[in-house]
Design an enzyme around this catalytic site. Structure first.
Site, PDB file in Angstrom:
ATOM      1  N   CYS A 116       0.809  -1.223   0.000  1.00 30.50           N
ATOM      2  CA  CYS A 116       0.000   0.000   0.000  1.00 30.50           C
ATOM      3  C   CYS A 116       0.844   1.275   0.000  1.00 30.50           C
ATOM      4  CB  CYS A 116      -0.966   0.007   1.179  1.00 30.50           C
ATOM      5  SG  CYS A 116      -2.195  -1.304   1.059  1.00 30.50           S
ATOM      6  N   HIS A 253      -3.235   7.734   1.612  1.00 35.26           N
ATOM      7  CA  HIS A 253      -3.630   6.392   1.184  1.00 35.26           C
ATOM      8  C   HIS A 253      -5.014   6.102   1.767  1.00 35.26           C
ATOM      9  CE1 HIS A 253      -3.869   2.189   0.479  1.00 35.26           C
ATOM     10  NE2 HIS A 253      -3.660   1.844   1.731  1.00 35.26           N
ATOM     11  N   ASN A 283      -9.956   0.262  -0.640  1.00 38.27           N
ATOM     12  CA  ASN A 283      -8.498   0.325  -0.577  1.00 38.27           C
ATOM     13  C   ASN A 283      -7.925  -0.312  -1.848  1.00 38.27           C
ATOM     14  OD1 ASN A 283      -5.780  -0.010  -0.034  1.00 38.27           O
ATOM     15  ND2 ASN A 283      -6.073  -0.809   2.037  1.00 38.27           N
TER      16      ASN A 283
END
Ligand code: UT7
Length: 326
Positions: A116, A253, A283
């Site tokens: 990520c 993020h 996500n």
């Protein structure tokens, strides 16, 4: 070129697969509910790549949009850095497939793997190539098909992720070395492999010979995220002598709305200065920041000269931040 070499943002683009999967649809497959997912994460829906649609396809479409946005030709690009944890194949690098699909036969293309945090890492790598003079124009892409590594029977993880891609173009420019320069002002990246077991995929070419499935201790990751992200953000501000009030846009993020809100609160940033896509994208790992950047630049929120703060945290653990003068 005199002065300081800076990597300026010359364009950005994004791509989301057509298929949209809502929380209500997921609740028919696993023991969950729209209420739980929205309350705990802020996610309402996510996009899922079609059969035969690969990470390189998503990345190529985002890159093409970025080139069009920057009114640039692929001949102008001499480096592709692609962040992904879901490559098309074990090798070659997905970046090389994107290079082929873009019709680029020169320069270099490689993948970066920081899950990520991938986009922050890729931006850091590309920025340093540009600053060092080894590249003049870099395509920095985050692209993922996390739907392919999810355990669709694990309600603790399958509701959290989606597929997508985002891309930015970095072009060498000149600055005077101050925080008023346009371009990437700094990046800070970190990792600590001791936290492997909290967020990992239980497979891989060298271990099981299979791609494996994502496993996560969500609560533990959450706790570390808040601490690590706060530190990375402080580094970005201190390095550039910038106060939180000077930040025009916070583009974090997109893992959990509660993490984003906690960070915004810590920085005393009003919600109107935070770019949120988690409700519609979920996500998307390395793709989440460039997707959000492309959305906010595309709709006119982020303008030339704006100060943009990015941060991310992911498996490894990895985490980091970046400060960009748009
Ligand atoms: O991008 C990479 C970094 N990743 C992250 O930053 C993710 C960080 N973690 C999180 O975002 C959150 O921890 C989650 C969203 C993953 C989970 O939220 P939480 O508030 O930490 O919930 P929890 O894991 O503590 O679970 C609370 C309860 C549990 O039930 P009990 O034990 O209290 O009875 C879970 O079994 O919620 C249950 N649960 C669910 N219930 C309905 C877990 N998943 C679900 C679900 N639907 N999908």
């Amino acid at each position: 070129m005199s002065g300081v070499r800076r990597s300026r943002i010359a364009g950005c683009g994004s791509y989301l697969p057509a298929r949209c999967l809502t929380n209500a649809e997921l609740a028919k497959k696993v023991d969950t509910s729209d209420e739980w997912i929205v309350a705990r994460t802020g996610i309402r829906e996510r996009h899922i790549a079609a059969d035969g649609e690969f990470t390189s396809d998503l990345a190529t479409k985002a890159a093409q949009e970025a080139l069009a946005d920057g009114e640039m030709a692929i001949e102008d690009v001499d480096l592709i850095v692609l962040a992904t944890a879901t490559p098309d194949q074990t090798f070659p690098a997905t970046a090389a497939q994107v290079q082929k699909k873009l019709g680029m036969h020169h320069g270099a293309a490689f993948d970066v793997q920081a899950v990520c945090t991938g986009f922050v890492y890729a931006l850091s790598v590309a920025d340093n190539f540009v600053k060092a003079g080894q590249a003049d124009c870099a395509l920095v892409i985050g692209a993922e098909t996390f739907s392919r590594i999810l355990d669709w029977e694990d309600r603790g993880t399958c509701v959290l992720f989606g597929d997508g891609a985002g891309a930015v173009i970095l072009r060498a420019g000149e600055g005077d070395g101050t925080n008023k320069d346009r371009g990437v002002l700094s990046t800070h990246i970190h990792s600590d492999g001791r936290y492997h077991d909290m967020l990992y995929v239980d497979g891989g070419p060298s271990t099981t010979g299979l791609a494996g499935h994502l496993r996560m201790e969500g609560r533990e990751v959450f706790k570390h995220a808040v601490i690590n992200l706060a530190e990375a953000v402080d580094e970005a501000l201190e390095e550039n002598n910038v106060t939180p009030e000077e930040i025009d846009w916070f583009v974090p993020h997109q893992a959990n709305k509660r993490i984003i809100d906690a960070m915004a609160r810590k920085l005393s940033l009003d919600e109107s200065r935070v770019v949120n896509t988690i409700d519609r994208h979920a996500n998307t790992s390395a793709a989440s920041i460039p997707l959000a950047l492309a959305e906010a630049a595309g709709d006119g929120r982020i303008k030339a000269g704006d100060l943009v703060l990015i941060e991310a945290m992911g498996g490894g653990f990895t985490w980091g931040s970046g400060l960009i003068r748009w």
